[in-house]
Write an enzyme that holds these catalytic residues in place. Structure first.
Site, PDB file in Angstrom:
ATOM      1  N   SER A 125      28.827  -4.692 -31.390  1.00 19.40           N
ATOM      2  CA  SER A 125      29.292  -5.640 -30.118  1.00 19.40           C
ATOM      3  C   SER A 125      30.128  -4.118 -29.180  1.00 19.40           C
ATOM      4  CB  SER A 125      30.338  -6.395 -30.652  1.00 19.40           C
ATOM      5  OG  SER A 125      31.299  -5.748 -31.473  1.00 19.40           O
ATOM      6  N   LYS A 162      37.593  -4.289 -30.753  1.00 22.47           N
ATOM      7  CA  LYS A 162      37.052  -4.548 -29.580  1.00 22.47           C
ATOM      8  C   LYS A 162      38.707  -4.483 -28.682  1.00 22.47           C
ATOM      9  CE  LYS A 162      34.285  -8.194 -31.311  1.00 22.47           C
ATOM     10  NZ  LYS A 162      34.163  -7.399 -32.231  1.00 22.47           N
TER      11      LYS A 162
END
Length: 207
Positions: A125, A162
């Protein structure tokens, strides 16, 4: 102690050579090399300095103190000084992983990177930030980060890596891969997330 004596000792230590190894290469006694380093021999012959320079991979001028830095060696890049930090398991670059702190060992990192621990990335990701599956990411422990920083975030008992964006009343955890959705938390959900630290560097397995 003269700079010549100091640099002989420093170069021997940098090359991880013992006094005995240097003595063997020069054809002298170990005590003689020790006196080269301590200043016990006041006038070291130029031929000896040249032999030491050849052995250490530097120039005689560097040993004499006439050059302030080691010369570049064609085709060889100098590596930065390093220290070690604990490698504490894995972190998700995808769906959050169960956050189980598990000391896997230690990893090296340059001294100029200020980090407290490292994590191994799992998933894809964060590929837009060049952080790939299997990479090592270095984390500096801190309870908050600036907007857009990449952070290790604990979500209840799971952890993920993230970009963090703080919007009034909510927090977004954004991936660097359009295949993954933005994770958004607001209201009471904010109590379930905690920033573990900021990502300050990574070591890629891709070469």
């Amino acid at each position: 102690m003269a700079i010549l004596n100091t640099r002989i000792r420093e170069m021997r230590q940098q090359r991880r050579m013992t006094l005995a190894q240097v003595a063997q290469q020069l054809g002298v006694r170990e005590a003689t090399v020790q006196r080269y380093e301590s200043g016990g021999i006041k006038n070291i012959k130029d031929s000896t300095v040249e032999a030491l320079a050849a052995l250490f991979g530097c120039t005689p001028e560097y040993l004499y103190g006439r050059e302030s830095a080691l010369p570049d060696v064609p085709g060889v890049l100098p590596l930065p000084a390093c220290r070690t930090v604990p490698l504490l398991g894995s972190i998700a670059c995808g769906k959050p992983l169960l956050a189980v702190e598990n000391l896997e060992g230690e990893v090296e990192m340059p001294e100029n990177i200020h980090a407290d621990f490292a994590l191994r990335c799992r998933g894809d990701s964060m590929i837009g930030a060049r952080i790939m599956d299997g990479d090592i990411v270095y984390i500096r422990s801190q309870p908050d980060v600036d907007d857009g920083d990449i952070a290790a975030v604990l979500i209840e008992d799971e952890a993920t890596l993230k970009r963090v964006y703080k919007i009034p009343g909510r927090v977004q955890l954004r991936p660097e891969n359009p295949a993954y959705p933005v994770m958004e938390y607001q209201g009471q959900q904010l109590e379930s997330i905690r920033i573990l630290g900021k990502a300050v560097g990574f070591l890629s397995r891709v070469v």
